[in-house]
Design a protein around this motif. Structure first.
Motif, PDB file in Angstrom:
ATOM      1  N   TYR A 117       0.833  -1.211   0.000  1.00 40.62           N
ATOM      2  CA  TYR A 117       0.000   0.000   0.000  1.00 40.62           C
ATOM      3  C   TYR A 117       0.866   1.259   0.000  1.00 40.62           C
ATOM      4  N   PHE A 118       1.820   1.328   0.914  1.00 45.10           N
ATOM      5  CA  PHE A 118       2.613   2.550   1.037  1.00 45.10           C
ATOM      6  C   PHE A 118       3.623   2.724  -0.086  1.00 45.10           C
ATOM      7  N   LEU A 119       3.946   1.653  -0.796  1.00 48.08           N
ATOM      8  CA  LEU A 119       4.785   1.754  -1.994  1.00 48.08           C
ATOM      9  C   LEU A 119       3.972   2.158  -3.230  1.00 48.08           C
ATOM     10  N   MET A 152       6.383   2.443   8.538  1.00 45.97           N
ATOM     11  CA  MET A 152       6.015   2.740   7.150  1.00 45.97           C
ATOM     12  C   MET A 152       6.630   4.047   6.651  1.00 45.97           C
ATOM     13  N   LYS A 153       7.163   4.864   7.571  1.00 44.95           N
ATOM     14  CA  LYS A 153       7.854   6.099   7.154  1.00 44.95           C
ATOM     15  C   LYS A 153       9.076   5.760   6.291  1.00 44.95           C
ATOM     16  N   TYR A 154       9.638   4.570   6.495  1.00 44.91           N
ATOM     17  CA  TYR A 154      10.799   4.153   5.702  1.00 44.91           C
ATOM     18  C   TYR A 154      10.403   3.703   4.296  1.00 44.91           C
ATOM     19  N   ASN A 206       2.841   9.726  -0.074  1.00 48.94           N
ATOM     20  CA  ASN A 206       2.155   8.841   0.873  1.00 48.94           C
ATOM     21  C   ASN A 206       2.565   9.112   2.327  1.00 48.94           C
ATOM     22  N   LYS A 207       3.348  10.159   2.556  1.00 49.45           N
ATOM     23  CA  LYS A 207       3.770  10.486   3.925  1.00 49.45           C
ATOM     24  C   LYS A 207       2.554  10.877   4.763  1.00 49.45           C
ATOM     25  N   PHE A 208       2.647  10.599   6.053  1.00 52.64           N
ATOM     26  CA  PHE A 208       1.548  10.956   6.947  1.00 52.64           C
ATOM     27  C   PHE A 208       2.114  11.305   8.325  1.00 52.64           C
TER      28      PHE A 208
END
Length: 203
Positions: free
Chosen positions: A42-44, A78-80, A86-88
């Motif tokens: 998702y985050f990628l 997930m920040k990595y 997609n940053k949060f």
């Protein structure tokens, strides 16, 4: 699962990052790999893999599971993984509640509308939904997180702004605490990724 990304390699790399942050004893458990892979995909913004996993990239993430299963840790990691778009920002619901006691209704605007001086709206992860309680500001009781979620649903519809949430609550508990409107908005704006509970909620 075919993809341009090598997920076993990413998992190994991310586990090493986690060891740096949380100590050498940290490790991903085998039974959690499927959910961690969903989060990474998702985050990628890996459209091919998320399509296969039934995850909608236009929605946010609702990460649910029992106390101590590592929801907050995983979202922090997930920040990595996440590219800039997609940053949060991760904010605990408890802290938001304390801010509400001090500053009042402006807090609801802060986490929904954002600042009027900025054109950008922030993606947030509201951590540990359900630990805060209805709070009073000058005698007026307010379900702060319900109001913020309803406002962020409007942002999701109008501006595609994403909201992520971690919680120990079941779907029925969410409805009890925040009402049917919030539960229905969750279905529209969030992908559910759930860790198994030792005792299933049969209600």
């Amino acid at each position: 699962m075919s993809s341009k990304y090598n997920y076993p390699e990413i998992l190994t790399w991310l586990e090493q990052k986690a060891k740096q942050d949380y100590g050498e004893k940290f490790q991903f458990l085998e039974q959690d790999i499927a959910n961690i892979t969903k989060l990474i995909a998702y985050f990628l913004n890996d459209e091919e893999t998320t399509n296969q996993l039934g995850i909608d990239l236009t929605k946010g993430i609702l990460l649910s599971g029992p106390v101590g299963c590592g929801k907050t840790t995983l979202m922090t990691l997930m920040k990595y993984v996440a590219p800039k778009e997609n940053k949060f920002y991760l904010k605990t619901c408890r802290d938001i509640s304390f801010e509400f006691i001090k500053e009042g209704y402006e807090i609801i605007h802060r986490y929904s509308r954002g600042s009027y001086s900025q054109s950008e709206y922030k993606n947030y992860c509201f951590d540990d939904l359900g630990v805060e309680s209805n709070l009073k500001y000058y005698g007026n009781e307010c379900n702060v997180m319900a109001e913020i979620i309803l406002s962020r649903y409007d942002l999701f519809i109008s501006r595609k702004v994403k909201t992520h949430i971690t919680t120990n609550l079941s779907a029925s508990e969410i409805e009890t605490m925040y009402g049917n409107r919030v539960r229905s908005r969750f279905r529209a704006m969030l992908n559910l990724i759930a860790f198994d509970k030792t005792t299933q909620d049969k209600r």
